[in-house]
Design a protein around this motif. Structure first.
Motif, short mmCIF file in Angstrom:
data_model
loop_
_atom_site.label_atom_id
_atom_site.label_comp_id
_atom_site.label_asym_id
_atom_site.label_seq_id
_atom_site.Cartn_x
_atom_site.Cartn_y
_atom_site.Cartn_z
N ILE A 3 18.91 48.19 -0.09
CA ILE A 3 18.13 49.19 -0.82
C ILE A 3 18.40 48.94 -2.30
CG2 ILE A 3 17.70 51.64 -1.19
CD1 ILE A 3 19.11 52.09 1.58
N ASP A 4 17.38 48.53 -3.03
CA ASP A 4 17.59 48.20 -4.45
C ASP A 4 16.33 48.51 -5.23
OD1 ASP A 4 19.51 46.16 -6.30
OD2 ASP A 4 17.42 46.37 -6.90
N GLU A 5 16.48 49.28 -6.29
CA GLU A 5 15.27 49.70 -7.01
C GLU A 5 14.84 48.68 -8.07
OE1 GLU A 5 15.36 52.94 -9.87
OE2 GLU A 5 17.49 53.16 -9.50
N VAL A 14 21.27 40.40 -17.44
CA VAL A 14 21.51 40.14 -18.86
C VAL A 14 22.61 39.09 -19.05
CG1 VAL A 14 22.19 41.25 -21.06
CG2 VAL A 14 20.68 42.44 -19.49
N ALA A 15 23.42 38.87 -18.00
CA ALA A 15 24.56 37.94 -18.10
C ALA A 15 24.10 36.49 -18.28
CB ALA A 15 25.41 38.05 -16.83
N SER A 16 24.99 35.68 -18.86
CA SER A 16 24.66 34.26 -19.03
C SER A 16 25.00 33.45 -17.79
CB SER A 16 25.44 33.68 -20.21
OG SER A 16 26.82 33.86 -20.00
N ILE A 18 28.31 32.31 -16.98
CA ILE A 18 29.40 31.35 -17.18
C ILE A 18 30.58 31.68 -16.27
CG2 ILE A 18 31.09 30.44 -18.84
CD1 ILE A 18 29.26 31.38 -21.09
N GLY A 183 27.36 45.07 -23.56
CA GLY A 183 27.18 43.71 -24.07
C GLY A 183 25.72 43.45 -24.41
N GLU A 184 25.50 42.68 -25.48
CA GLU A 184 24.13 42.32 -25.87
C GLU A 184 24.01 40.80 -25.99
OE1 GLU A 184 22.22 44.59 -29.05
OE2 GLU A 184 23.97 45.90 -29.07
N SER A 217 28.23 37.19 -26.62
CA SER A 217 27.70 38.53 -26.55
C SER A 217 28.69 39.47 -27.25
CB SER A 217 27.51 38.98 -25.10
OG SER A 217 28.75 39.05 -24.47
N SER A 256 23.14 45.46 -21.86
CA SER A 256 23.46 46.06 -20.56
C SER A 256 24.91 46.57 -20.60
CB SER A 256 23.30 45.03 -19.44
OG SER A 256 23.41 45.67 -18.19
N ARG A 258 28.52 46.47 -18.61
CA ARG A 258 29.28 45.77 -17.57
C ARG A 258 30.05 46.80 -16.73
NH1 ARG A 258 30.30 43.18 -22.52
NH2 ARG A 258 29.58 41.02 -22.63
N PRO A 259 30.01 46.67 -15.39
CA PRO A 259 30.77 47.60 -14.55
C PRO A 259 32.25 47.22 -14.55
CG PRO A 259 29.52 46.10 -13.17
CD PRO A 259 29.22 45.72 -14.60
N THR A 285 33.70 41.54 -16.45
CA THR A 285 33.10 40.39 -17.17
C THR A 285 33.00 39.16 -16.26
OG1 THR A 285 35.29 39.71 -17.90
CG2 THR A 285 34.05 41.11 -19.40
C1 LIG Z 1 25.92 40.59 -21.94
C2 LIG Z 1 26.65 40.28 -20.65
C3 LIG Z 1 27.10 39.00 -20.42
C4 LIG Z 1 27.78 38.70 -19.24
N1 LIG Z 1 28.15 37.40 -19.01
C5 LIG Z 1 28.79 37.10 -17.84
C6 LIG Z 1 29.13 35.75 -17.55
O1 LIG Z 1 28.84 34.82 -18.32
N2 LIG Z 1 29.80 35.48 -16.40
C7 LIG Z 1 30.12 36.48 -15.50
O2 LIG Z 1 30.74 36.18 -14.46
N3 LIG Z 1 29.78 37.76 -15.74
C8 LIG Z 1 29.12 38.10 -16.89
N4 LIG Z 1 28.79 39.39 -17.14
C9 LIG Z 1 29.24 40.41 -16.19
C10 LIG Z 1 28.32 40.45 -14.98
O3 LIG Z 1 27.02 40.60 -15.43
C11 LIG Z 1 28.71 41.59 -14.03
O4 LIG Z 1 30.06 41.45 -13.63
C12 LIG Z 1 27.85 41.57 -12.77
O5 LIG Z 1 26.52 41.31 -13.10
C13 LIG Z 1 27.93 42.88 -12.03
O6 LIG Z 1 27.07 42.81 -10.94
P1 LIG Z 1 26.78 44.06 -10.01
O7 LIG Z 1 25.90 43.55 -8.91
O8 LIG Z 1 28.05 44.73 -9.65
O9 LIG Z 1 25.97 45.10 -10.92
P2 LIG Z 1 24.47 45.04 -11.45
O10 LIG Z 1 24.11 43.70 -11.90
O11 LIG Z 1 24.36 46.15 -12.43
O12 LIG Z 1 23.58 45.37 -10.19
C14 LIG Z 1 23.47 46.67 -9.66
C15 LIG Z 1 22.29 46.70 -8.72
O13 LIG Z 1 22.22 47.99 -8.12
C16 LIG Z 1 20.89 48.49 -8.18
N5 LIG Z 1 21.00 49.95 -8.26
C17 LIG Z 1 21.85 50.65 -9.04
N6 LIG Z 1 21.68 51.98 -8.81
C18 LIG Z 1 20.73 52.09 -7.86
C19 LIG Z 1 20.15 53.20 -7.16
N7 LIG Z 1 20.52 54.47 -7.41
N8 LIG Z 1 19.19 52.96 -6.24
C20 LIG Z 1 18.82 51.69 -5.96
N9 LIG Z 1 19.34 50.60 -6.57
C21 LIG Z 1 20.29 50.80 -7.50
C22 LIG Z 1 20.28 47.84 -9.42
O14 LIG Z 1 18.85 47.77 -9.30
C23 LIG Z 1 20.94 46.46 -9.41
O15 LIG Z 1 20.21 45.52 -8.66
C24 LIG Z 1 28.05 39.72 -18.29
C25 LIG Z 1 27.57 41.01 -18.52
C26 LIG Z 1 26.87 41.29 -19.69
C27 LIG Z 1 26.33 42.68 -19.92
#
Ligand SMILES: Cc1cc2nc3c(=O)[nH]c(=O)nc-3n(C[C@H](O)[C@H](O)[C@H](O)COP(=O)(O)OP(=O)(O)OC[C@H]3O[C@@H](n4cnc5c(N)ncnc54)[C@H](O)[C@@H]3O)c2cc1C
Length: 324
Positions: A3-5, A14-16, A18, A183-184, A217, A256, A258-259, A285
């Motif tokens: 389930i993903d919106e 937004v991540a690169s 790396i 991060g931007e 970033s 975005s 970062r969690p 990160t």
């Molecule tokens: C600028 C920037 C640069 C970065 N660079 C790197 C890098 O180079 N290397 C690296 O390893 N990491 C990097 N990161 C960190 C990395 O992006 C995160 O650790 C990772 O993307 C987290 O993934 P996630 O799936 O936990 O969260 P998210 O990517 O936020 O995904 C969450 C998902 O949940 C869904 N969702 C949330 N709430 C709901 C809801 N209520 N109902 C339905 N769907 C929902 C969203 O649609 C999304 O698909 C970077 C982050 C940023 C901001």
């Protein structure tokens, strides 16, 4: 069933991408990197084969030293442990393209994850198998009875939340010590730079697609929203003008959250009061390397009762989560 919106500008979008084996001013090895590198290489290649895309590539990071002290720190670290480091063979190698004052070192192997293709391809794959419900999750509709989790017309034995920063609104997990970090990044067109290297000079300049590069970033612990700022944009353009001798054009700018977590370790496992409700989050990160590794641990725990690594296991928050 996923389930993903499909939120725009999630951290993963937004991540690169790396995976850098070393970190910080002292250039120490990243947590668990000797185990993570071979694991992710195998898993992302398998994913790429399945989706018909290149999911992971090996790159060399060119680390331009910002100060003479950082050059000394790199050389000291190289003498102690050269596993992922090498010194420049020709310190002038990048002078026709980059402006730099204090030589550079190289970090290799580092990996670049092709998030720009993986995320839409995986979504398409799920849609093809009718395994995606594209909508916002509504906690009011979730019920758990007799070890069965129900959500709308879905019944399952488990639900695992991988909802990034939205977990802080999740009634089951909102008490976990998240510490979000903003991060931007900007996306820039530059001809003539090649795609074999990632360039680091405070910011990182990362090959994205064809002649497009990601530049970022920032790491902000204090912020009022998750929107791009004009301050970052100006800073990025200033960096480009000072650092690159080639023409460039900024074509996109995103931000975005970062969690991240207070103790910089992920949250992996099942709720101490209800082992039908799980979480895979807090990647901070390092989502590109930690997420696949701990998704595998979660699978091994569920199918073969292999314990989750204690540093990441949710059980370390048993006390705080039991107050739910
Ligand atoms: C600028 C920037 C640069 C970065 N660079 C790197 C890098 O180079 N290397 C690296 O390893 N990491 C990097 N990161 C960190 C990395 O992006 C995160 O650790 C990772 O993307 C987290 O993934 P996630 O799936 O936990 O969260 P998210 O990517 O936020 O995904 C969450 C998902 O949940 C869904 N969702 C949330 N709430 C709901 C809801 N209520 N109902 C339905 N769907 C929902 C969203 O649609 C999304 O698909 C970077 C982050 C940023 C901001």
């Amino acid at each position: 069933m996923v389930i993903d919106e499909n939120k725009p500008n999630t951290a993963s979008k937004v991540a690169s991408g790396i995976i850098n084996p070393v970190t910080g001013r002292r250039i120490v090895k990243t947590w668990m990197i000797d185990d993570l590198l071979p694991f992710v290489w195998k898993e992302y290649n398998a994913l790429g084969n399945k989706l018909g895309i290149i999911a992971i590539e090996q790159k060399t990071i060119v680390d331009f030293f910002p100060t003479p002290q950082m050059k000394l720190a790199f050389e000291k670290r190289f003498n102690e442990d050269p596993q992922y480091l090498s010194l420049a063979k020709d310190p002038d190698q990048w002078r026709s393209i980059f402006q730099y004052d204090f030589d550079f070192g190289e970090i290799t192997p580092s990996y670049l994850i092709n998030l720009a293709e993986i995320i839409p391809s995986w979504r398409k794959n799920l849609i093809g198998k009718q395994q995606l419900l594209e909508e916002a999750f509504d906690f009011n509709l979730l019920t758990v009875e007799n070890d069965i989790v129900r959500y709308k017309n879905i019944s399952a034995s488990k639900i695992i939340f991988c909802d990034g920063i939205n977990s802080s609104d999740n009634p089951w997990f909102s008490s976990l010590p998240f510490a979000f970090n903003k991060g931007e990044a900007v996306w820039v067109e530059i001809d003539g730079l090649g795609t074999d290297h990632i360039f680091k000079k405070g910011f990182s300049l990362v090959p994205w697609k064809d002649n497009i590069f990601w530049l970022g970033s920032s790491y902000l612990w204090e912020f009022t929203d998750d929107k791009p700022t004009s301050g970052f944009r100006q800073f990025a353009e200033h960096w480009l003008r000072l650092s690159i001798k080639l023409p460039f054009k900024v074509i996109d700018h995103r931000a975005s959250l970062r969690p991240a977590t207070l103790e910089r370790r992920p949250f992996v496992g099942f709720h101490p009061l209800n082992n039908n409700i799980g979480i895979l989050n807090g990647m901070g990160t390092k989502g590109c390397s930690l997420a696949p590794f701990f998704a595998f641990q979660m699978k091994e725990y569920l199918l073969n009762s292999v314990p989750i690594m204690p540093e990441a296991d949710l059980q370390r928050f048993k006390k705080v989560l039991s107050k739910f």
